[in-house]
Design an enzyme around this catalytic site. Structure first.
Site, mmCIF file in Angstrom:
data_model
loop_
_atom_site.group_PDB
_atom_site.id
_atom_site.type_symbol
_atom_site.label_atom_id
_atom_site.label_comp_id
_atom_site.label_asym_id
_atom_site.label_seq_id
_atom_site.Cartn_x
_atom_site.Cartn_y
_atom_site.Cartn_z
ATOM 1 N N ALA A 266 0.565 -0.810 -0.301
ATOM 2 C CA ALA A 266 0.276 -0.247 0.061
ATOM 3 C C ALA A 266 0.833 1.508 -0.372
ATOM 4 C CB ALA A 266 -0.983 0.134 1.432
ATOM 5 N N LYS A 267 0.283 2.177 -0.660
ATOM 6 C CA LYS A 267 0.553 3.692 0.059
ATOM 7 C C LYS A 267 0.084 4.926 -0.206
ATOM 8 C CE LYS A 267 5.845 5.031 -0.310
ATOM 9 N NZ LYS A 267 6.726 4.110 -0.035
#
Ligand code: NAD
Length: 430
Positions: free
Chosen positions: A119-120
């Site tokens: 994720a980011k």
């Protein structure tokens, strides 16, 4: 894994235009898939994120006016466990960048065999223009907007550019207040006093040093006869340089954004203040002051770019004279430069392996939070060494099985095999 190389030309062609992080991540995925006997349907699923959340974050400035910011959280893949990845506060944050970086987090977690997916996220903001109170209000409101999609079992943010341990403490508090109980496992990279792990901040630099040592060993290069240049004397670079120096290497050059200091007889790196300790101190040290481009071209055994992305490029790669490159920063080598270094036989140990100590100690932090039991610094560092060496060995095995693969390809192959097996075991729902 198949030892047959079957790359299509479009995977290896040098792009004519600069690509988005998402386009680069997809290109790398397709290239790596050419080295593995993997179901194309799995590659198809890995090309896109599971979800991208876009939120509007209204914040009251200190003068009473309200400003709205845009925030994102890209969740790429959770086949091996909850999403994991940083949150950045930076003016260049964009949807495409978050997606690309979330894909890299998926590979990084899989290379390290951590039970997480990628994720980011981030907010499009220049944090240097915010007061501490404004930064806190922004963080708390952003947390509230993301609350439905983050959590200790779903998506666990961490610090990144423009965010730090304090930001994580605010996120933990904002989340916990709304959930009605203290939930330290919702973020990692917190201060140890609220469930952070000892050794977390030093971990990416420590992993760079461990991976550099393993690589030198692999190529029969004694550490005591190795000269090292490190670009970026910040959190990653300074920790890597100090450890390599402690283990016997000769660190001859380090730099910050203002330039580099070079002494062919070796620097006393323990005495140089880091970027955080005293910004700008590097070029005030005894030695010859050179610029960052000159540092990249020094005749050293090992070069560790640990500052920013895209520094070894088509324009600078011909100057690189190091025998080995270990990537401490994320994405310091462009696709074009990677191709040139591969042709010249210069091993480039990729970021997804070399700086993965950060997410690995984040995993340790998450375990400590779940178990409500802190580990000693000695235990953290010992377990990190074990995890890094295991991951390095897995990448080495993949590298040796595919004679035309680079070290980057080999790391992606390890990740892809694990992701593919997990997807095949779980199947496609419904
Ligand atoms: P930092 O801010 O602590 O240090 C960065 C250093 O690079 C400073 O010395 C700065 O002066 C220097 N620098 C900045 N711009 C430069 C330029 N254009 N040329 C040369 N030097 C420059 O940052 P950090 O946390 O050490 O992160 C460095 C890199 O490592 C980034 O790419 C980051 O994404 C990556 N990384 C960081 C972590 C982490 O947890 N800190 C984990 C994994 C990867």
């Amino acid at each position: 894994m198949s030892s047959e190389i079957c790359l299509t030309s479009s995977d290896s062609e040098v792009p004519s235009e600069p690509e988005s992080a998402r386009a680069v991540a997809r290109r790398q995925l397709r290239r790596a898939a050419g080295f593995v006997d993997i179901d194309p349907n799995v590659v198809e699923r890995l090309e896109d994120p599971t979800a991208v959340h876009e939120v509007t974050v209204p914040v009251e400035r200190d003068d009473g006016t309200v400003e709205t910011y845009t925030g994102y959280r890209a969740q790429h893949n959770s086949v091996r466990g909850p999403h994991k990845g940083g949150l950045r506060f930076h003016p260049d944050v964009s949807r495409e960048e978050c997606i690309g970086l979330s894909m890299w987090m998926t590979w990084k977690c899989a290379v390290m065999d951590l039970p997480f997916g990628g994720a980011k996220g981030g907010v499009v903001v220049d944090p240097t223009e915010l007061s501490a109170d404004e930064a806190e209000r922004l963080t708390r409101r952003f947390t509230e907007e993301l609350r439905p999609v983050i959590g200790p079992n779903t998506d666990i943010p961490a610090p990144d550019m423009g965010t730090d341990a304090q930001t994580m403490a605010w996120i933990m508090d904002a989340y916990s207040m709304q959930e009605g109980e203290t939930r330290p496992g919702v973020v990692t990279g917190k201060p140890p006093v609220v469930g952070g792990s000892y050794g977390r901040q030093e971990a990416p630099g420590r992993s760079v040093a461990i991976v550099a040592r393993k690589t030198l060993d692999y190529y029969d290069r004694p550490l005591s006869e190795t000269t090292v240049a490190v670009q970026g004397f910040g959190s990653v670079g300074a920790n890597a340089a100090r450890l390599l120096d402690e283990w016997g290497a000769d660190v001859v050059a380090v730099s910050d954004v203002n330039g580099a200091i070079y002494d062919p007889d070796g620097l006393d790196v323990g005495a140089i203040p880091t970027h955080e300790e005293r910004p700008g101190a590097v070029t005030e040290q005894p030695g010859e002051v050179v610029d960052n481009e000159t540092l990249l071209g020094l005749d050293v055994d090992l070069l560790a770019p640990c500052a920013v992305g895209n520094v070894i490029t088509a324009d600078t790669v011909d100057d690189v004279r190091a025998d080995i490159v270990v990537e401490g920063a994320n994405g310091p080598t462009t696709f074009e430069a990677d191709t040139v270094l591969a042709e010249r036989g210069v091993p480039v140990i990729p970021d997804v392996l070399a700086n993965a100590g950060g997410v690995t100690v984040s995993y340790f932090e998450w375990l400590q939070d779940i178990n409500r039991r802190a580990w000693s610094l000695e235990r953290v560092n010992e377990e990190l060494r074990g995890e890094m060496e295991t991951a390095w060995n897995a990448v080495r095995d993949a590298y040796e099985r595919a004679p035309e693969a680079t070290w980057r390809d080999a790391a992606y192959v390890v990740a892809l095999e694990r992701l593919s097996e997990a997807h095949e075991a779980r199947g496609l729902w419904p």
